[in-house]
Design a protein around this motif. Sequence first.
Motif, PDB file in Angstrom:
ATOM      1  N   ARG A 292       0.820  -1.224   0.000  1.00 60.30           N
ATOM      2  CA  ARG A 292       0.000   0.000   0.000  1.00 60.30           C
ATOM      3  C   ARG A 292       0.846   1.264   0.000  1.00 60.30           C
ATOM      4  O   ARG A 292       0.314   2.364  -0.025  1.00 60.30           O
ATOM      5  CB  ARG A 292      -0.922  -0.009   1.225  1.00 60.30           C
ATOM      6  N   LEU A 293       2.187   1.106   0.039  1.00 58.69           N
ATOM      7  CA  LEU A 293       3.085   2.257   0.148  1.00 58.69           C
ATOM      8  C   LEU A 293       3.645   2.660  -1.217  1.00 58.69           C
ATOM      9  O   LEU A 293       4.154   1.814  -1.962  1.00 58.69           O
ATOM     10  CB  LEU A 293       4.242   1.949   1.095  1.00 58.69           C
ATOM     11  N   LEU A 294       3.581   3.940  -1.517  1.00 53.30           N
ATOM     12  CA  LEU A 294       4.156   4.512  -2.731  1.00 53.30           C
ATOM     13  C   LEU A 294       5.145   5.610  -2.343  1.00 53.30           C
ATOM     14  O   LEU A 294       4.915   6.346  -1.382  1.00 53.30           O
ATOM     15  CB  LEU A 294       3.060   5.094  -3.621  1.00 53.30           C
ATOM     16  N   ARG A 295       6.227   5.718  -3.109  1.00 51.66           N
ATOM     17  CA  ARG A 295       7.216   6.780  -2.875  1.00 51.66           C
ATOM     18  C   ARG A 295       7.253   7.694  -4.087  1.00 51.66           C
ATOM     19  O   ARG A 295       7.375   7.219  -5.224  1.00 51.66           O
ATOM     20  CB  ARG A 295       8.609   6.185  -2.646  1.00 51.66           C
ATOM     21  N   LEU A 296       7.157   8.990  -3.845  1.00 54.96           N
ATOM     22  CA  LEU A 296       7.112   9.970  -4.930  1.00 54.96           C
ATOM     23  C   LEU A 296       8.326  10.883  -4.875  1.00 54.96           C
ATOM     24  O   LEU A 296       8.572  11.553  -3.874  1.00 54.96           O
ATOM     25  CB  LEU A 296       5.829  10.802  -4.834  1.00 54.96           C
ATOM     26  N   SER A 297       9.109  10.874  -5.943  1.00 56.32           N
ATOM     27  CA  SER A 297      10.164  11.863  -6.135  1.00 56.32           C
ATOM     28  C   SER A 297       9.558  12.988  -6.954  1.00 56.32           C
ATOM     29  O   SER A 297       9.252  12.826  -8.137  1.00 56.32           O
ATOM     30  CB  SER A 297      11.353  11.240  -6.883  1.00 56.32           C
ATOM     31  N   VAL A 298       9.357  14.128  -6.311  1.00 61.08           N
ATOM     32  CA  VAL A 298       8.643  15.230  -6.945  1.00 61.08           C
ATOM     33  C   VAL A 298       9.605  16.029  -7.812  1.00 61.08           C
ATOM     34  O   VAL A 298      10.640  16.509  -7.341  1.00 61.08           O
ATOM     35  CB  VAL A 298       7.994  16.140  -5.881  1.00 61.08           C
ATOM     36  N   GLY A 299       9.269  16.166  -9.083  1.00 64.92           N
ATOM     37  CA  GLY A 299      10.125  16.872 -10.029  1.00 64.92           C
ATOM     38  C   GLY A 299       9.909  18.371 -10.013  1.00 64.92           C
ATOM     39  O   GLY A 299       9.376  18.939  -9.046  1.00 64.92           O
ATOM     40  N   ILE A 300      10.291  19.011 -11.095  1.00 67.71           N
ATOM     41  CA  ILE A 300      10.222  20.477 -11.163  1.00 67.71           C
ATOM     42  C   ILE A 300       9.136  20.956 -12.125  1.00 67.71           C
ATOM     43  O   ILE A 300       9.118  22.119 -12.526  1.00 67.71           O
ATOM     44  CB  ILE A 300      11.588  21.089 -11.550  1.00 67.71           C
ATOM     45  N   GLU A 301       8.204  20.070 -12.473  1.00 73.08           N
ATOM     46  CA  GLU A 301       7.110  20.461 -13.357  1.00 73.08           C
ATOM     47  C   GLU A 301       6.197  21.475 -12.642  1.00 73.08           C
ATOM     48  O   GLU A 301       6.365  21.764 -11.445  1.00 73.08           O
ATOM     49  CB  GLU A 301       6.282  19.236 -13.754  1.00 73.08           C
ATOM     50  N   ASP A 302       5.205  21.965 -13.353  1.00 76.19           N
ATOM     51  CA  ASP A 302       4.236  22.875 -12.740  1.00 76.19           C
ATOM     52  C   ASP A 302       3.442  22.125 -11.665  1.00 76.19           C
ATOM     53  O   ASP A 302       2.990  20.992 -11.871  1.00 76.19           O
ATOM     54  CB  ASP A 302       3.284  23.425 -13.800  1.00 76.19           C
ATOM     55  N   THR A 303       3.262  22.780 -10.528  1.00 79.50           N
ATOM     56  CA  THR A 303       2.574  22.157  -9.392  1.00 79.50           C
ATOM     57  C   THR A 303       1.171  21.688  -9.759  1.00 79.50           C
ATOM     58  O   THR A 303       0.768  20.554  -9.443  1.00 79.50           O
ATOM     59  CB  THR A 303       2.486  23.154  -8.218  1.00 79.50           C
ATOM     60  N   ASP A 304       0.408  22.541 -10.422  1.00 82.15           N
ATOM     61  CA  ASP A 304      -0.978  22.201 -10.756  1.00 82.15           C
ATOM     62  C   ASP A 304      -1.057  20.996 -11.688  1.00 82.15           C
ATOM     63  O   ASP A 304      -1.969  20.164 -11.566  1.00 82.15           O
ATOM     64  CB  ASP A 304      -1.673  23.403 -11.407  1.00 82.15           C
ATOM     65  N   ASP A 305      -0.100  20.888 -12.607  1.00 79.23           N
ATOM     66  CA  ASP A 305      -0.104  19.748 -13.523  1.00 79.23           C
ATOM     67  C   ASP A 305       0.145  18.436 -12.778  1.00 79.23           C
ATOM     68  O   ASP A 305      -0.470  17.400 -13.089  1.00 79.23           O
ATOM     69  CB  ASP A 305       0.959  19.932 -14.609  1.00 79.23           C
ATOM     70  N   LEU A 306       1.038  18.468 -11.802  1.00 82.29           N
ATOM     71  CA  LEU A 306       1.331  17.251 -11.038  1.00 82.29           C
ATOM     72  C   LEU A 306       0.127  16.821 -10.208  1.00 82.29           C
ATOM     73  O   LEU A 306      -0.235  15.635 -10.172  1.00 82.29           O
ATOM     74  CB  LEU A 306       2.546  17.490 -10.131  1.00 82.29           C
ATOM     75  N   ILE A 307      -0.510  17.776  -9.551  1.00 84.47           N
ATOM     76  CA  ILE A 307      -1.684  17.454  -8.746  1.00 84.47           C
ATOM     77  C   ILE A 307      -2.823  16.950  -9.624  1.00 84.47           C
ATOM     78  O   ILE A 307      -3.527  15.984  -9.272  1.00 84.47           O
ATOM     79  CB  ILE A 307      -2.105  18.674  -7.906  1.00 84.47           C
ATOM     80  N   ALA A 308      -2.991  17.558 -10.782  1.00 90.14           N
ATOM     81  CA  ALA A 308      -4.047  17.114 -11.701  1.00 90.14           C
ATOM     82  C   ALA A 308      -3.792  15.678 -12.153  1.00 90.14           C
ATOM     83  O   ALA A 308      -4.730  14.878 -12.298  1.00 90.14           O
ATOM     84  CB  ALA A 308      -4.120  18.044 -12.910  1.00 90.14           C
ATOM     85  N   ASP A 309      -2.535  15.333 -12.375  1.00 84.83           N
ATOM     86  CA  ASP A 309      -2.221  13.969 -12.803  1.00 84.83           C
ATOM     87  C   ASP A 309      -2.520  12.973 -11.695  1.00 84.83           C
ATOM     88  O   ASP A 309      -3.090  11.896 -11.943  1.00 84.83           O
ATOM     89  CB  ASP A 309      -0.744  13.889 -13.211  1.00 84.83           C
ATOM     90  N   LEU A 310      -2.150  13.306 -10.459  1.00 77.77           N
ATOM     91  CA  LEU A 310      -2.475  12.418  -9.345  1.00 77.77           C
ATOM     92  C   LEU A 310      -3.990  12.285  -9.178  1.00 77.77           C
ATOM     93  O   LEU A 310      -4.506  11.184  -8.948  1.00 77.77           O
ATOM     94  CB  LEU A 310      -1.836  12.947  -8.058  1.00 77.77           C
ATOM     95  N   ALA A 311      -4.689  13.397  -9.305  1.00 79.72           N
ATOM     96  CA  ALA A 311      -6.152  13.377  -9.129  1.00 79.72           C
ATOM     97  C   ALA A 311      -6.821  12.456 -10.136  1.00 79.72           C
ATOM     98  O   ALA A 311      -7.700  11.645  -9.790  1.00 79.72           O
ATOM     99  CB  ALA A 311      -6.705  14.788  -9.248  1.00 79.72           C
ATOM    100  N   GLN A 312      -6.419  12.530 -11.394  1.00 76.60           N
ATOM    101  CA  GLN A 312      -7.067  11.672 -12.403  1.00 76.60           C
ATOM    102  C   GLN A 312      -6.681  10.217 -12.192  1.00 76.60           C
ATOM    103  O   GLN A 312      -7.478   9.321 -12.452  1.00 76.60           O
ATOM    104  CB  GLN A 312      -6.724  12.159 -13.825  1.00 76.60           C
ATOM    105  N   ALA A 313      -5.465   9.959 -11.680  1.00 72.84           N
ATOM    106  CA  ALA A 313      -5.046   8.581 -11.424  1.00 72.84           C
ATOM    107  C   ALA A 313      -5.843   7.962 -10.278  1.00 72.84           C
ATOM    108  O   ALA A 313      -6.233   6.786 -10.319  1.00 72.84           O
ATOM    109  CB  ALA A 313      -3.551   8.518 -11.129  1.00 72.84           C
ATOM    110  N   PHE A 314      -6.112   8.755  -9.251  1.00 71.04           N
ATOM    111  CA  PHE A 314      -6.890   8.263  -8.112  1.00 71.04           C
ATOM    112  C   PHE A 314      -8.342   8.035  -8.478  1.00 71.04           C
ATOM    113  O   PHE A 314      -9.032   7.205  -7.869  1.00 71.04           O
ATOM    114  CB  PHE A 314      -6.807   9.251  -6.953  1.00 71.04           C
ATOM    115  N   ASN A 315      -8.835   8.761  -9.463  1.00 65.66           N
ATOM    116  CA  ASN A 315     -10.271   8.741  -9.755  1.00 65.66           C
ATOM    117  C   ASN A 315     -10.646   8.058 -11.045  1.00 65.66           C
ATOM    118  O   ASN A 315     -11.722   8.260 -11.579  1.00 65.66           O
ATOM    119  CB  ASN A 315     -10.795  10.181  -9.745  1.00 65.66           C
TER     120      ASN A 315
END
Length: 377
Positions: free
Chosen positions: A353-376
């Motif tokens: 159940r554990l995931l590790r995320l190395s956060v890059g330097i992309e736009d913040t909103d784009d990263l959150i949007a990608d996670l949101a669509q993956a969860f949903n």
Amino acid sequence: MKFNTKCVHGGGKSDNTGAISPAIYMSSTFSHPGLGETTGFQYTRESNPTRDRLEKLIAGLEDGFDAIAFSSGMAAIDAVFHLFSPGDHVILGDDLYGGSIRLFTNIYEKNGVEFTYVGTSDLAAVQAAFKPNTKAVYIETPTNPMMEITDIRAVSNMAHDRNALVIVDNTFLSPYFQKPLNLGADIVVHSGTKFIGGHHDVISGFTIVNDESLAAQLRLVYKTVGACLSAFDSWLVIRGIKTLALRMEQHQKNAIAIAEWLKQEPKVTKVLFPGLPEHPGYEVNKAQSTGFGGMLSFEVDNEETAKQVLEGIQLIQFAESLGGTESLLTYPVTQTHPDLKPEDAERKGITRRLLRLSVGIEDTDDLIADLAQAFNK
């Protein structure tokens, strides 16, 4: 010279040609001006002008006396453990990169070095682990992947009272956010593949020390074993470091925003990030570093959700490694820590159940949007 300026100019001037980008000296050997005379370089396994420039740069960034550039982070760690002999005892953090554990278990235990694993964020546990033959304490802070924080000053004081060394893997925060030598550590190691190189295009590692005797011992191992960083790879790391300070700020900005967003996601049961005030190591980390970095881990409600997110991300990439410009999502239980005994992994929380995320330097909103669509999905 301030840190940002050191990143750009800290290796010194290139050469007498006026070239802004330093030369890549692809020579395996160097001629002598005369009998008993040297230019300072003999053979690239021992020394090379491009690598020498990088080593001066890294030593300056970590406020160290000497830095040595290796062909990988694991080669750097291996060189450090050549300092120990059969019968020596080393205290290890119990939440370390899986490759480090594999090295200690399969190579150094077999060769007679004794290890005790403890949660190094628990100072009483560290103190209780010392033995008469203890030669060193080896820690990561933050740890990989559970993001635990160890008080470097306290552990250093404890170890030095017993004439033991303190070795700190500083990969996750980089010298931009944390300088363990200034906190009492004796040896700093890095996987330069990660934030220092920063572009997922070069494998490298470093050791940095403040002590001339330790430096000499490590350089003897270095030239004897021969796990040196090539001239071209040294140049790639020099190029990557020029933007280290800028990248670390964006990594952190994104990580803070994503950590706060993950806390609101119903399918996330736990967020592990030292930049959250509720993190148990938050105050210790603030006291010994200037930031929290771009690494976080999070736990989801079940294995199916973990699989859904890993397969559903589109901008973020499902891959091992960390610290580069691109965001990477990793599944520690099968990727970075598969060699752990199942009971040890479960005890540490390294589950399916554990995931590790190395956060890059992309736009913040784009990263959150990608996670949101993956969860949903």
